[in-house]
Design an enzyme around this catalytic site. Sequence first.
Site, PDB file in Angstrom:
ATOM      1  N   ASP A  52       0.818  -1.201   0.000  1.00  0.00           N
ATOM      2  CA  ASP A  52       0.000   0.000   0.000  1.00  0.00           C
ATOM      3  C   ASP A  52       0.859   1.261   0.000  1.00  0.00           C
ATOM      4  OD1 ASP A  52      -2.333  -1.502   0.075  1.00  0.00           O
ATOM      5  OD2 ASP A  52      -2.405  -1.533   2.261  1.00  0.00           O
ATOM      6  N   TYR A 111       6.596  -9.851   6.894  1.00  0.00           N
ATOM      7  CA  TYR A 111       6.561  -8.404   7.119  1.00  0.00           C
ATOM      8  C   TYR A 111       7.127  -8.100   8.502  1.00  0.00           C
ATOM      9  CZ  TYR A 111       3.526  -7.296   3.120  1.00  0.00           C
ATOM     10  OH  TYR A 111       3.008  -7.120   1.857  1.00  0.00           O
TER      11      TYR A 111
END
Length: 246
Positions: A52, A111
């Site tokens: 994003d 992540y």
Amino acid sequence: MGRYFIRLGYRGAPFHGWQIQPNAVSVQEEVERALSTVLRAPVPIVGAGRTDTGVNARMMYAHFDYDGLLPEKGRLLVSLNRLVGKDIALYDIIPVADDAHARFDAVERTYKYFVTFQKNPFLYQLSWHCPNGLDIESMNEAALLLLETEDFTSFAKLHSDAKTNICKVTRAEWTMEGDMAVFTISADRFLRNMVRAVVGTLVDVGRGKMTVDDFKDIIEKKDRCAAGQSMPGEALFLWNIKYHYI
């Protein structure tokens, strides 16, 4: 026609995410422009996923096809890195099988989310500052529940185009690295906004706004509105992607 993987990294702040979109600069667009310029032909690329706006990638993979002989790899990488600018780095170009796929062949993605407790002018663009501290032990107790979870609807972006919200999380853990707390999460796949929503809800546990049992209830509700806020993107890094053949 040969297929190639690109291994790259980027700082997310200057970009509106990975994927090409109208009227906004994306990482995919910049890399495609550089490849097309150097190879003198349109070269679309397929990324391993979509980050994003503002989210960083220590390691991202993408693949492209090229019908011809590529320039020597060292020279090619130098040329491409000159064109993509200072916020993107291309590290390697790897020949792969014609049916290899950067997105569908990835077997694990990791992540990391970085939280600082002490104000640091050198890290504020790449971390989230929390001056009041967090209960790391309770956050880790809650994070363990993610390993038992299959349906992550409570942490999924509303009205997304995902066909399923089923993910297999294999690691979810907070660790202290100096005066910084780091959340590491690995899974076979992630939903849009999932990691930032998970972190935001765990932070609510760490602040004492909810209990571990509350966190469990949120998972079971399968309702994004019940979970915590989505955390800022600049502190999130796509850290690693694994394939069986790389």
